[in-house]
Design an enzyme around this catalytic site. Sequence first.
Site, mmCIF file in Angstrom:
data_model
loop_
_atom_site.group_PDB
_atom_site.id
_atom_site.type_symbol
_atom_site.label_atom_id
_atom_site.label_comp_id
_atom_site.label_asym_id
_atom_site.label_seq_id
_atom_site.Cartn_x
_atom_site.Cartn_y
_atom_site.Cartn_z
ATOM 1 N N HIS A 124 0.838 -1.201 0.000
ATOM 2 C CA HIS A 124 0.000 0.000 0.000
ATOM 3 C C HIS A 124 0.866 1.241 0.000
ATOM 4 O O HIS A 124 1.937 1.269 0.601
ATOM 5 C CB HIS A 124 -0.942 0.027 1.217
ATOM 6 C CG HIS A 124 -0.252 -0.172 2.529
ATOM 7 N ND1 HIS A 124 0.123 -1.415 2.996
ATOM 8 C CD2 HIS A 124 0.145 0.713 3.472
ATOM 9 C CE1 HIS A 124 0.714 -1.283 4.166
ATOM 10 N NE2 HIS A 124 0.747 0.003 4.481
ATOM 11 N N HIS A 144 0.816 5.195 1.162
ATOM 12 C CA HIS A 144 0.134 6.193 1.986
ATOM 13 C C HIS A 144 0.196 7.538 1.256
ATOM 14 O O HIS A 144 1.230 7.884 0.660
ATOM 15 C CB HIS A 144 0.858 6.402 3.318
ATOM 16 C CG HIS A 144 0.845 5.233 4.252
ATOM 17 N ND1 HIS A 144 0.043 5.178 5.363
ATOM 18 C CD2 HIS A 144 1.557 4.072 4.259
ATOM 19 C CE1 HIS A 144 0.275 4.054 6.025
ATOM 20 N NE2 HIS A 144 1.196 3.361 5.368
HETATM 21 P P1 5GP Z 1 1.671 0.308 7.496
HETATM 22 O O1 5GP Z 1 2.324 0.639 8.817
HETATM 23 O O2 5GP Z 1 1.535 -1.171 7.275
HETATM 24 O O3 5GP Z 1 2.332 1.018 6.350
HETATM 25 O O4 5GP Z 1 0.255 0.972 7.591
HETATM 26 C C1 5GP Z 1 -0.938 0.282 7.647
HETATM 27 C C2 5GP Z 1 -2.033 1.326 7.790
HETATM 28 O O5 5GP Z 1 -3.273 0.664 7.647
HETATM 29 C C3 5GP Z 1 -2.047 2.037 9.148
HETATM 30 O O6 5GP Z 1 -1.873 3.439 8.940
HETATM 31 C C4 5GP Z 1 -3.418 1.698 9.722
HETATM 32 O O7 5GP Z 1 -4.018 2.779 10.391
HETATM 33 C C5 5GP Z 1 -4.211 1.276 8.496
HETATM 34 N N1 5GP Z 1 -5.230 0.271 8.773
HETATM 35 C C6 5GP Z 1 -5.031 -0.897 9.447
HETATM 36 N N2 5GP Z 1 -6.190 -1.592 9.503
HETATM 37 C C7 5GP Z 1 -7.107 -0.859 8.833
HETATM 38 C C8 5GP Z 1 -8.495 -1.069 8.557
HETATM 39 O O8 5GP Z 1 -9.111 -2.064 8.934
HETATM 40 N N3 5GP Z 1 -9.130 -0.096 7.847
HETATM 41 C C9 5GP Z 1 -8.481 1.024 7.414
HETATM 42 N N4 5GP Z 1 -9.189 1.909 6.727
HETATM 43 N N5 5GP Z 1 -7.178 1.249 7.657
HETATM 44 C C10 5GP Z 1 -6.508 0.319 8.369
#
Ligand code: 5GP
Length: 140
Positions: free
Chosen positions: A100, A102
């Site tokens: 993903h 951001h």
């Molecule tokens: P990472 O640290 O893996 O780059 O970020 C994962 C992101 O996914 C985090 O910012 C977290 O808030 C978001 N996230 C995790 N679970 C969910 C979810 O169930 N729904 C949504 N909309 N965002 C999520």
Amino acid sequence: MAGECIFCKIAAGEVPAEKIYEDDSLIAFLDISPISPGHTLIIPKRHYSRLDECPEEVIGDLASKLGLIAGAVAQAGDYAGYNIFCNTGRAAGQVVDHVHFHIVGRHPGDKVFDRWPSGRYEEGRMEEMAGKIRKTLSGP
Ligand code: 5GP
Ligand code: ZN
């Protein structure tokens, strides 16, 4: 594991999310714990854990929409700028193992990411690193 993956469930419509964009290849929705309002995640519909495991065409699809979606986030939140990043691996803060990007809208002086710990190369180290990366890119 794709079967247990929260983002696969969001892509399949099995878990609700605040979707802002969707096409055959990808979906964009709002992060549930935003760094700033409108914080968006763009994901491929197919499960890949890491960016470097993603086929080029999937990365191409994602990249082709980054500007469009980031511009819309910036306009909606009246942001002067934004950061786009892809945490990859636990060392880099990746928590959800589904690729993903951001998109985080930024206001001047908001103090988000205000520490950029830049360093200096020791003599010869820059050339050494560049050589190793070039070797990997040129294949076996
Ligand atoms: P990472 O640290 O893996 O780059 O970020 C994962 C992101 O996914 C985090 O910012 C977290 O808030 C978001 N996230 C995790 N679970 C969910 C979810 O169930 N729904 C949504 N909309 N965002 C999520
Ligand atoms: Zn997944």
